[in-house]
Write an enzyme that holds these catalytic residues in place. Structure first.
Site, PDB file in Angstrom:
ATOM      1  N   LYS A 248       0.913  -1.301   0.159  1.00  0.00           N
ATOM      2  CA  LYS A 248      -0.043  -0.655   0.565  1.00  0.00           C
ATOM      3  C   LYS A 248       0.831   0.909  -0.220  1.00  0.00           C
ATOM      4  O   LYS A 248       0.455   1.930  -0.492  1.00  0.00           O
ATOM      5  CB  LYS A 248      -0.857  -0.113   0.882  1.00  0.00           C
ATOM      6  CG  LYS A 248      -1.991  -0.954   1.066  1.00  0.00           C
ATOM      7  CD  LYS A 248      -3.526  -1.126   1.309  1.00  0.00           C
ATOM      8  CE  LYS A 248      -4.580  -2.441   0.949  1.00  0.00           C
ATOM      9  NZ  LYS A 248      -4.843  -2.585   2.485  1.00  0.00           N
TER      10      LYS A 248
HETATM   11  N1  GLU Z   1      -8.574  -7.967   3.147  1.00  0.00           N
HETATM   12  C1  GLU Z   1      -7.525  -8.840   2.289  1.00  0.00           C
HETATM   13  C2  GLU Z   1      -6.522  -7.961   1.631  1.00  0.00           C
HETATM   14  O1  GLU Z   1      -7.190  -7.571   1.118  1.00  0.00           O
HETATM   15  C3  GLU Z   1      -8.217  -9.974   1.357  1.00  0.00           C
HETATM   16  C4  GLU Z   1      -7.831 -11.726   1.674  1.00  0.00           C
HETATM   17  C5  GLU Z   1      -9.125 -12.386   0.892  1.00  0.00           C
HETATM   18  O2  GLU Z   1      -9.290 -12.198  -0.186  1.00  0.00           O
HETATM   19  O3  GLU Z   1      -8.986 -14.025   1.754  1.00  0.00           O
HETATM   20  O4  GLU Z   1      -5.385  -8.720   0.962  1.00  0.00           O
END
Ligand code: GLU
Length: 287
Positions: free
Chosen positions: A254
């Site tokens: 990020k």
């Molecule tokens: N919230 C997770 C991420 O942004 C995604 C995980 C998933 O796809 O299970 O990396």
């Protein structure tokens, strides 16, 4: 009649989406659209310290710009804490989680100690009842950890199976050794759920039949399959995609501002150009 494919995109609003997210998004969205399936959206905002409303808004702005639409309501994990807590209470009532009072510093000291723990020796374990009582009486903070040994006893086996598929839809059955898993944290005082628990509960709630995510999450697969078995949830098919790397050869994070979708949009890059850069649709047979 074959079951329709239900895919999902589950970003965390802790920063702006980057090219790696777009890749996962296109793969899931396009495969649902191509085969008459369903595409779900979920906002994974369990980390209330790092999630921000402006990042959530940016997710919607980016999806709109990319021309991606989803089916059904958006699931927001911060609105579902009670559901995750009920699942932890259910696991606790069945003796499948235990209270772990170890601090982060204590855990890293154990992990880096010269003689331990051995391969079979768990890093953490349930305390005898009197010691646990004493810790609770002192008001010590604890995490709920999954008890892998108790889970194996409950299942009556040491392995867990998973179905993995490749792009062509060819499926492969794999078996994983449960004894190799750590007693993962399911919840803490300030965190009503772990990513793992919320993820399997919500994949089931959203009827997800294909979980297609980055290969950085491949190690979570045996734990997710185990939680599904323990909670009586259906098992989706799993697929892992390559990670998108930055110019330095490292996976995008990020903090890589240049690769965020919003900065690319501001530079005048089009959604089609993003698809071309990511080579979406020209994936090799197996990622
Ligand atoms: N919230 C997770 C991420 O942004 C995604 C995980 C998933 O796809 O299970 O990396």
């Amino acid at each position: 009649m074959p079951q329709e494919t239900v895919t999902r995109f589950a970003p965390s609003p802790t920063g702006y989406l980057h090219l790696g997210h777009a890749y996962s998004l296109f793969l899931n969205h396009d495969s649902a659209r191509k085969f008459g399936g369903v595409f779900r959206l979920r906002i994974e905002d369990i980390d209330q310290g790092r999630s921000r409303p402006e990042f959530e808004q940016a997710i919607f702005d980016d999806l709109k710009w990319l021309g991606v639409s989803w089916d059904g309501p958006v699931v927001r994990q911060s609105e579902r804490f009670g559901i995750y807590q009920d699942a932890v209470a259910d696991l606790a009532a069945r003796g499948l989680v235990y209270r772990c009072f170890k601090t982060r510093a204590e855990l890293s000291a154990i992990a880096s100690a010269p003689h331990g723990p051995g391969a079979k020796e768990p890093l953490t374990a349930p305390l005898p009842p009197d010691e646990e009582e004493a810790m609770l009486a002192e008001g010590k903070a604890f995490a709920w950890r999954l008890n892998i040994r108790a889970a194996m006893d409950t299942l009556g086996r040491r392995e867990i199976g998973a179905t993995l598929s490749d792009e062509t839809g060819a499926a492969e059955e794999r078996s994983f050794d449960l004894a190799a898993l750590d007693d993962a944290v399911m919840a803490r005082k300030d965190f009503p759920t772990s990513y793992h628990l919320a993820s399997v509960i919500d994949d089931a709630a959203q009827g997800v039949s294909l979980v297609w995510r980055g290969e950085d999450l491949a190690d979570a697969l045996p734990l997710h399959r185990l939680l599904q078995e323990l909670l009586g949830l259906p098992a989706p098919v799993y697929r892992h995609h390559r990670l998108i790397l930055g110019p330095d050869g490292k996976r995008l994070a990020k903090r890589d501002k240049a690769a965020t979708l919003r900065s690319l949009r501001e530079e005048g890059v089009s959604p089609d150009e993003i698809r071309r850069r990511l080579n979406v649709g020209a994936e090799p047979g197996r990622t």
